[in-house]
Design a protein around this motif. Structure first.
Motif, PDB file in Angstrom:
ATOM      1  N   HIS A   1      80.929 -45.082  -1.899  1.00 56.93           N
ATOM      2  CA  HIS A   1      81.201 -45.398  -3.297  1.00 56.93           C
ATOM      3  C   HIS A   1      80.021 -46.087  -3.988  1.00 56.93           C
ATOM      4  CE1 HIS A   1      83.664 -46.050  -6.800  1.00 56.93           C
ATOM      5  NE2 HIS A   1      83.410 -47.356  -6.771  1.00 56.93           N
ATOM      6  N   THR A   2      79.368 -47.014  -3.289  1.00 56.97           N
ATOM      7  CA  THR A   2      78.312 -47.810  -3.934  1.00 56.97           C
ATOM      8  C   THR A   2      76.908 -47.332  -3.586  1.00 56.97           C
ATOM      9  OG1 THR A   2      78.126 -49.397  -2.099  1.00 56.97           O
ATOM     10  CG2 THR A   2      79.819 -49.829  -3.786  1.00 56.97           C
TER      11      THR A   2
ATOM     12  N   GLY B   1      78.227 -54.279  -9.168  1.00 55.38           N
ATOM     13  CA  GLY B   1      78.573 -52.964  -8.643  1.00 55.38           C
ATOM     14  C   GLY B   1      79.112 -52.950  -7.235  1.00 55.38           C
ATOM     15  N   GLY B   2      79.376 -54.124  -6.671  1.00 54.54           N
ATOM     16  CA  GLY B   2      79.924 -54.195  -5.317  1.00 54.54           C
ATOM     17  C   GLY B   2      81.437 -54.113  -5.314  1.00 54.54           C
ATOM     18  N   ILE B   3      82.016 -53.899  -4.144  1.00 50.73           N
ATOM     19  CA  ILE B   3      83.478 -53.879  -4.014  1.00 50.73           C
ATOM     20  C   ILE B   3      83.932 -55.035  -3.126  1.00 50.73           C
ATOM     21  CG2 ILE B   3      83.628 -51.389  -4.399  1.00 50.73           C
ATOM     22  CD1 ILE B   3      84.059 -51.040  -1.407  1.00 50.73           C
TER      23      ILE B   3
ATOM     24  N   GLU C   1      70.953 -55.567  -4.103  1.00 52.74           N
ATOM     25  CA  GLU C   1      72.331 -55.763  -4.569  1.00 52.74           C
ATOM     26  C   GLU C   1      73.326 -55.511  -3.434  1.00 52.74           C
ATOM     27  OE1 GLU C   1      72.349 -53.107  -7.949  1.00 52.74           O
ATOM     28  OE2 GLU C   1      72.281 -54.832  -9.313  1.00 52.74           O
TER      29      GLU C   1
ATOM     30  N   ARG D   1      75.228 -48.364  -1.264  1.00 58.56           N
ATOM     31  CA  ARG D   1      74.477 -49.531  -0.802  1.00 58.56           C
ATOM     32  C   ARG D   1      74.969 -49.947   0.584  1.00 58.56           C
ATOM     33  NH1 ARG D   1      75.806 -53.065  -6.112  1.00 58.56           N
ATOM     34  NH2 ARG D   1      74.884 -51.690  -7.684  1.00 58.56           N
TER      35      ARG D   1
ATOM     36  N   ARG E   1      81.750 -57.690  -8.320  1.00 63.21           N
ATOM     37  CA  ARG E   1      81.997 -56.469  -9.089  1.00 63.21           C
ATOM     38  C   ARG E   1      80.971 -56.296 -10.217  1.00 63.21           C
ATOM     39  NH1 ARG E   1      88.388 -57.793  -8.735  1.00 63.21           N
ATOM     40  NH2 ARG E   1      88.897 -56.425  -6.968  1.00 63.21           N
TER      41      ARG E   1
ATOM     42  N   GLY F   1      76.625 -54.195  -1.653  1.00 58.52           N
ATOM     43  CA  GLY F   1      77.543 -53.059  -1.769  1.00 58.52           C
ATOM     44  C   GLY F   1      78.988 -53.472  -1.601  1.00 58.52           C
TER      45      GLY F   1
ATOM     46  N   ALA G   1      82.846 -47.927   1.568  1.00 58.59           N
ATOM     47  CA  ALA G   1      82.045 -48.768   0.675  1.00 58.59           C
ATOM     48  C   ALA G   1      80.697 -48.106   0.394  1.00 58.59           C
ATOM     49  CB  ALA G   1      81.849 -50.147   1.291  1.00 58.59           C
TER      50      ALA G   1
ATOM     51  N   SER H   1      85.279 -40.984  -4.346  1.00 56.17           N
ATOM     52  CA  SER H   1      83.873 -41.017  -3.902  1.00 56.17           C
ATOM     53  C   SER H   1      83.760 -40.581  -2.449  1.00 56.17           C
ATOM     54  CB  SER H   1      83.298 -42.431  -4.069  1.00 56.17           C
ATOM     55  OG  SER H   1      83.294 -42.828  -5.417  1.00 56.17           O
TER      56      SER H   1
END
Length: 757
Positions: free
Chosen positions: A452-453, A564-566, A530, A455, A561, A532, A449, A620
């Protein structure tokens, strides 16, 4: 018949015999009568090896005649003085012989009684004493598929059994035989035995065993096999089979004393004979559907085989020993066992129940303790397809003997397992990382996570639990909010559990789910940074088996999403068909996550875990440092993982979870009108929670829940408790759990509640 009549007149002097064709397993028999006597003419298609065996059988019968007449068939000689003759019958070269007919009733038609079984024990003990001194090299070299010591000859027939669950029960006992009996066979007594003392071969008069027929299964075999075979047919239609073994064993032992090492494997020998019977019946039905004689005992054999797996081998062994006066091992002192454990293992590793259980074995939905008790396991979800499932065990054994290495080498099992596992997911979830626990998978999921983000802020569920590593604890409210925990870290946002029983929104029609989701979105928007990733279980186990309110994730995932989170679904406890209606828990919410965490059930007790994710997230992660797990995805784990998937499909365990789970739920709900302490029954499939409350309120009754759990343990049924107040009964049994198992659990809980109120 005229051809036979001529043969009988010429060879034996019959004038006008009456001839009646009888049933036979592989040969054709005839009842031959004249005004004075009756005889049995046995005919066989010619085979030299068979001829030699029949000659040996004849010698046995002659030997027995010198010791005890009228109990065994007497061979009648042909005109030339021989007891076997080869002749043409219907144009076929045929072996024939004539035996005296023994009067009496079949044991199968005689009412069972302790005295009858005792007389059977005496009779068989005397027969074996009479055979002890007899030796024959043909019989010594014989390999008969009905002979228990040659159980392996029947292994190829297991596939003829049509029902997968039946097949796997038989496989279990084959494995037990290989482990428990095969090493002992060279150490125990062997002699010629009858080998087929079934209820249609044993004769009675005046409720006493008077004779035995059909010596076609004579073999040089461990003496205890004779006892096992006789007991099979004596008890296989009895409700309490062990109780019916006592008189036979006591009487046999008085005539022909048994040895302790023989008694210790008797449980497995009885199981092996039952397995031979059902394998042979299945094969006969496949190859000769019209041969009803071959499957005459099949129904009773299956009935006992399913009872037998529910009986501890130690309990059976102790029962057998008691019957013949052998000492029974002392039960372990649990306090001493616990004291020894704590000498080297920290007590921070807790044990279940007020009265802990020293376990020595397990099979399917049963566990066996060191006192000989069989315990119904309605609690443990790690042995997903059943404790010690033979397909899983064999897969691990085979691969362990062949190759075990790591993912830096090329072996087909890795992509093969990955492909089959990913086939269970939607196309977007197409990359998998293997580790060796759910905790390691949660830890890895956080790394993915962040990669990719970029965060580190994670939104988590109230009461959620995701493992025992530090990162897993940091995202587990169940751990960090514990009074002994280290508290919530600043990068963690906790949202309220969407509980439609105890929460503020109660209408589980989709509206409550939306309201809870909007509440979570508001908290997310108020959070300084924000998010992640958001992680939750579809049913929050440590929250008290609380399913997420309907529509919750469907409303919440888009908001995650959007910034920008998963979205991560922790399927460690809910996955692989446990929920019945769905293979994965997230499917109940009509969503597709970006990442899925897997663990417990993957290896059925073998340590396995995985993270399944998207190509984009995997790309990522690939830009960072190398990922390597020493044990994740090793060949043994892959073989075991494949076998688990195979069993789930083969035995239709997801459907079983749905069917049994619905029944189980309704049984619990049926108690609610009578017992106000049952506040809520919830869950899906074989993942259920029963909220125990103070009557007339929704307040938790932790003491009563603990009492029920521990009382169930004393009655040899395992459930547990969970939830913030530890007042929710939880039951997540192996997926082979049956409706009768479910009824036993609920009936026992009701008995406890009746005694409580």
């Amino acid at each position: 018949m005229e051809e036979l009549k001529s043969l009988l007149q010429h060879e034996f002097g019959f004038e006008n015999p009456k001839i009646e064709k009888l049933n036979g397993y592989f040969n054709i028999n005839y009842l031959v009568s004249d005004p004075h006597n009756s005889f049995i003419l046995k005919t066989y298609q010619f085979d030299q090896e068979l001829f030699d065996t029949l000659e040996a059988e004849t010698q046995v019968l002659i030997h027995l005649q010198t010791l005890s007449k009228d109990k065994y068939p007497r061979p009648i000689s042909f005109a030339n003085g021989e007891f076997l003759q080869v002749f043409k019958l219907g144009g076929e070269k045929t072996i024939g012989r004539l035996l005296s007919f023994l009067d009496g009733s079949f044991l199968g038609d005689t009412p069972a009684s302790p005295s009858l079984f005792a007389s059977m024990g005496t009779f068989m003990g005397e027969l074996d004493r009479n055979l002890e001194s007899f030796s024959n090299y043909v019989l010594k070299s014989r390999e008969l598929d009905w002979d228990i010591q040659h159980l392996a000859l029947n292994k190829k027939l297991i596939t003829d059994i049509p029902n997968p669950s039946d097949r796997n029960l038989v496989r279990h006992f084959f494995l037990q035989f290989e482990e428990q009996v095969t090493p002992v066979i060279p150490e125990i007594r062997k002699q010629i035995i009858h080998g087929d003392a079934n209820e249609w071969n044993v004769l009675t008069e005046n409720e006493t065993v008077s004779g035995i027929i059909d010596f076609g299964d004579l073999s040089y075999s461990p003496l205890i096999n004779e006892v096992a075979i006789a007991l099979c047919y004596l008890v296989y239609d009895k409700e309490n089979p062990l109780e019916w073994t006592q008189e036979f064993l006591k009487a046999y032992h008085q005539v022909n004393p048994l040895q302790e090492k023989e008694i210790e494997i008797l449980y497995y020998l009885i199981a092996a004979r039952l397995c031979i019977s059902v394998c042979q019946s299945a094969h006969a039905r496949k190859t000769d559907p019209n041969n009803l004689y071959a499957s005459v005992s099949e129904k009773s054999a299956w009935k006992l085989l399913y009872k037998w797996v529910g009986i501890s081998s130690l309990e059976a062994s102790n029962y057998f020993k008691k019957a013949i006066g052998l000492p029974i091992p002392e039960k372990p002192n649990v306090k001493e066992v616990l004291h020894r454990r704590h000498q080297s293992i920290s007590p921070i590793l807790s044990v279940s129940y007020k009265n802990p259980i020293p376990v020595i074995g397990a099979a399917f939905q049963y566990m066996y303790d060191a006192a000989g008790n069989t315990i119904l396991d309605a609690y443990n979800n790690i042995p997903h397809v059943g404790h010690s499932h033979p397909k899983v065990v064999e897969a691990g054994q085979r691969q362990m003997a062949k190759l075990n290495t790591n993912t830096r080498y090329l072996y087909d099992l890795l992509p093969q397992y990955a492909e089959q596992l990913l086939a269970k997911f939607p196309p977007s979830l197409n990359k998998v990382y293997f580790v060796n626990s759910g905790s390691a998978a949660s830890d890895l999921a956080m790394r993915l996570a962040f990669a990719h983000t970029k965060r580190k802020n994670i939104m988590v569920m109230e009461h959620g639990y995701h493992g025992n590593t530090q990162i897993s604890i940091d995202i587990s409210d169940y751990k960090f909010s514990n009074k002994k925990g280290f508290g919530q870290k600043p990068n963690i946002l906790k949202v309220p559990i969407p509980d439609t029983y105890l929460g503020k929104y109660k209408a589980n029609d989709g509206s409550a789910g939306k309201q809870y989701a909007q509440e979570a979105i508001s908290l997310m928007e108020e959070f300084p940074d924000e998010i992640g990733a958001f992680i939750t279980e579809p049913i929050v186990g440590c929250g008290g088996q609380v399913p997420l309110a309907k529509g919750y994730l469907k409303e919440l995932y888009p908001a995650i999403r959007k910034q920008g989170g998963i979205c991560i679904s922790d399927e460690v406890q809910t996955g692989f068909g446990r929920m019945g209606d769905h293979f994965w828990g997230y499917e109940a919410q009509e969503v597709i996550p970006d990442m899925v965490i897997l663990g417990k059930p993957m290896g059925n007790g073998h340590p396995m875990g995985a993270v399944v994710t998207t190509e984009e997230i995997a790309d990522s992660f690939s830009k960072g440092v190398e990922f390597f797990s020493s044990f994740g995805g090793n060949p043994v784990s892959c073989a075991i993982g494949l076998s688990v998937l195979e069993v789930i499909e083969e035995e239709k365990l997801q459907e079983n979870a749905r069917m049994v789970g619905n029944y189980y739920t309704e049984l619990f709900k049926s108690l609610q009108p009578s017992y106000e302490c049952i506040g809520d029954v919830r869950g899906s499939g074989l993942f259920l929670g029963v909220e125990i409350v103070q009557p007339g309120t929704m307040n938790p009754d932790t003491q009563l829940a603990a009492w029920i759990k521990n009382e169930m343990r004393e009655r040899n049924i395992l459930i547990s408790t969970d939830g913030p107040h530890d007042n929710v009964l939880k039951t997540k049994p192996p997926l082979c759990f049956s409706k009768s198992n479910a009824k036993e659990v609920v009936d026992t809980i009701e008995d406890i509640l009746k005694a409580t109120y």
